[in-house]
Design an enzyme around this catalytic site. Structure first.
Site, PDB file in Angstrom:
ATOM      1  N   ASP A  66      -1.562   5.912  -3.790  1.00  0.00           N
ATOM      2  CA  ASP A  66      -2.560   5.104  -4.486  1.00  0.00           C
ATOM      3  C   ASP A  66      -3.966   5.273  -3.914  1.00  0.00           C
ATOM      4  O   ASP A  66      -4.161   5.855  -2.831  1.00  0.00           O
ATOM      5  CB  ASP A  66      -2.151   3.619  -4.465  1.00  0.00           C
ATOM      6  CG  ASP A  66      -1.551   3.183  -3.129  1.00  0.00           C
ATOM      7  OD1 ASP A  66      -1.791   3.858  -2.111  1.00  0.00           O
ATOM      8  OD2 ASP A  66      -0.833   2.172  -3.108  1.00  0.00           O
ATOM      9  N   ASP A 134       4.080  -9.734  -1.420  1.00  0.00           N
ATOM     10  CA  ASP A 134       4.599 -10.177  -2.724  1.00  0.00           C
ATOM     11  C   ASP A 134       5.656  -9.214  -3.283  1.00  0.00           C
ATOM     12  O   ASP A 134       6.043  -9.314  -4.439  1.00  0.00           O
ATOM     13  CB  ASP A 134       3.446 -10.351  -3.730  1.00  0.00           C
ATOM     14  CG  ASP A 134       2.702  -9.030  -4.015  1.00  0.00           C
ATOM     15  OD1 ASP A 134       3.047  -7.991  -3.408  1.00  0.00           O
ATOM     16  OD2 ASP A 134       1.772  -9.054  -4.843  1.00  0.00           O
ATOM     17  N   HIS A 136       5.261  -5.913  -3.607  1.00  0.00           N
ATOM     18  CA  HIS A 136       4.757  -4.706  -4.282  1.00  0.00           C
ATOM     19  C   HIS A 136       5.101  -3.459  -3.471  1.00  0.00           C
ATOM     20  O   HIS A 136       5.216  -3.511  -2.242  1.00  0.00           O
ATOM     21  CB  HIS A 136       3.248  -4.792  -4.588  1.00  0.00           C
ATOM     22  CG  HIS A 136       2.329  -4.696  -3.409  1.00  0.00           C
ATOM     23  ND1 HIS A 136       1.299  -5.586  -3.205  1.00  0.00           N
ATOM     24  CD2 HIS A 136       2.241  -3.808  -2.379  1.00  0.00           C
ATOM     25  CE1 HIS A 136       0.643  -5.233  -2.108  1.00  0.00           C
ATOM     26  NE2 HIS A 136       1.197  -4.158  -1.595  1.00  0.00           N
ATOM     27  N   GLU A 141       2.315  -4.390  -8.722  1.00  0.00           N
ATOM     28  CA  GLU A 141       2.410  -5.814  -8.432  1.00  0.00           C
ATOM     29  C   GLU A 141       3.526  -6.437  -9.284  1.00  0.00           C
ATOM     30  O   GLU A 141       4.011  -5.807 -10.231  1.00  0.00           O
ATOM     31  CB  GLU A 141       1.058  -6.483  -8.760  1.00  0.00           C
ATOM     32  CG  GLU A 141      -0.113  -5.957  -7.932  1.00  0.00           C
ATOM     33  CD  GLU A 141      -0.099  -6.424  -6.469  1.00  0.00           C
ATOM     34  OE1 GLU A 141       0.921  -6.968  -6.008  1.00  0.00           O
ATOM     35  OE2 GLU A 141      -1.125  -6.233  -5.783  1.00  0.00           O
TER      36      GLU A 141
HETATM   37  C1  F6R Z   1      -0.462   1.687   0.562  1.00  0.00           C
HETATM   38  C2  F6R Z   1       0.440   0.973  -0.341  1.00  0.00           C
HETATM   39  C3  F6R Z   1       0.731  -0.460  -0.195  1.00  0.00           C
HETATM   40  C4  F6R Z   1       1.085  -0.870   1.243  1.00  0.00           C
HETATM   41  C5  F6R Z   1       1.427  -2.354   1.320  1.00  0.00           C
HETATM   42  C6  F6R Z   1       1.696  -2.789   2.739  1.00  0.00           C
HETATM   43  O1  F6R Z   1      -0.593   3.037   0.199  1.00  0.00           O
HETATM   44  O2  F6R Z   1       0.918   1.588  -1.233  1.00  0.00           O
HETATM   45  O3  F6R Z   1       1.788  -0.813  -1.044  1.00  0.00           O
HETATM   46  O4  F6R Z   1       2.184  -0.107   1.670  1.00  0.00           O
HETATM   47  O5  F6R Z   1       0.376  -3.102   0.791  1.00  0.00           O
HETATM   48  O6  F6R Z   1       0.529  -2.649   3.479  1.00  0.00           O
HETATM   49  P1  F6R Z   1       0.557  -2.739   5.086  1.00  0.00           P
HETATM   50  O7  F6R Z   1       1.364  -1.599   5.559  1.00  0.00           O
HETATM   51  O8  F6R Z   1      -0.894  -2.613   5.486  1.00  0.00           O
HETATM   52  O9  F6R Z   1       1.164  -4.044   5.422  1.00  0.00           O
END
Ligand code: F6R
Length: 241
Positions: A66, A134, A136, A141
C-alpha cells in the site's frame, strides 16, 4: 492456519530466515512486503544476513501492499520512502524491481494495473503482513469486500489515530491510501502475519476465534491454505478469555 507464540526477537529471526530461504531456493522469487512497525525487525535481520554475505537480492522482485494517497515517494512518511530507507537502500536489490503502489499522479489508473503487474511477474511467493487494531490487513478496513483487488481506500478513524504517531499532527495523516485488495493478498502462495502488543489483542482474538466476516478483514486469511500467524504474549492475551 498455524499460530506461533514467540518473543519479538524469535519471530523476527524466524521470518527473516523464511525470506532468506525463499530467495536462496529461487533467486528470481517475488516477495510481498509491508510497512509499519511490525516488519522492521525482520527487515533488520534480512539486512544483516545480506551484509554477512548470506544472500543476494539482485534478481528478486518485490510488491508492497500500500501507499498513502497524496504523498510523493520522497516524503518521509510515504511507504516508498519507508521501504528505501528501511530495506532497499541496504541490500543489492535493483530498485526497478521494487514496486510500491503510486499515491500521486494517475494513482487510480495505476491501482487498476497493479494486480496484473503482480500476475505478470509470476505472483507473490511469500507475503508478510502486519495487522491493524481494527483487524485491517494492508489498508482493507472493516467492510472491504473479500473479492477486492487493488483499489483506493478510505482510512478508518482508528487507523488515522494509530498512524498519527508517525506524523507531526493527526491533521497531516492522509485519509486515503492505495491498497492491494483482500483477493490480491489471498493470491500469495505463502503468507506470514506479525502481531505484537496489547493493541492487537482484539483483532487476534477475532482472527483466531471469531467468524469469517468482511467486518474483520483479516479473517479472510482463514480461507488461505498456507498462513502462519506470529504473535507475542500480549497480542495473544485475549485468546481463551
Ligand atoms: C502497512 C500495512 C498496514 C500495517 C498495519 C499495522 O503496509 O499494510 O496494514 O501492517 O497498520 O501497522 P503496525 O505494524 O505499524 O502496527
Amino acid at each position: 492456519m498455524k499460530v506461533k507464540i514467540q518473543s519479538k526477537e524469535k519471530m523476527n529471526a524466524e521470518i527473516a530466515q523464511l525470506f532468506i530461504n525463499t530467495v536462496k531456493e529461487n533467486p528470481n522469487c517475488i516477495l510481498g512486503l509491508a510497512t509499519g512497525s511490525s516488519p522492521l525487525g525482520v527487515y533488520n535481520n534480512i539486512i544483516n544476513a545480506y551484509k554477512a554475505g548470506e544472500v543476494s537480492f539482485k534478481d528478486v522482485k518485490t510488491f508492497n501492499l500500500d501507499e498513502y494517497v497524496g504523498l510523493e515517494g520522497t516524503h518521509e512518511q510515504s511507504y516508498r520512502y519507508f521501504m528505501n530507507h528501511n530495506l532497499f537502500d541496504h541490500i543489492d536489490i535493483n530498485k526497478e524491481n521494487t514496486h510500491v503502489p503510486s499515491g500521486t499522479g494517475d494513482y487510480e489508473a495505476k491501482a487498476q494495473e497493479y494486480d496484473a503487474l503482480i500476475e505478470q511477474a509470476g505472483g507473490i511467493d511469500l507475503q508478510i503482513l502486519g495487522i491493524g487494531s481494527d483487524g485491517h490487513i494492508a489498508f482493507n478496513e472493516p467492510g472491504t469486500p473479500f473479492n477486492s483487488l487493488t483499489h483506493v481506500a478510505e482510512l478508518a478513524e482508528s487507523t488515522i489515530q494509530d498512524n498519527s504517531r508517525f506524523f507531526n499532527s493527526i491533521d497531516e495523516v492522509p485519509t486515503k491510501a492505495v491498497t492491494m485488495g483482500l483477493a490480491s493478498i489471498m493470491k500469495a502462495k505463502k503468507i506470514v502475519l506479525i502481531a505484537t502488543g496489547l493493541n492487537k489483542a482484539d483483532a487476534i482474538k477475532g482472527l483466531l476465534l471469531g467468524f469469517i466476516t468482511e467486518q474483520l478483514p483479516c479473517s479472510v486469511l482463514r480461507n488461505h491454505p498456507d498462513v502462519t500467524i506470529y504473535v507475542d504474549r500480549d497480542a495473544y492475551s485475549k485468546v481463551g478469555i
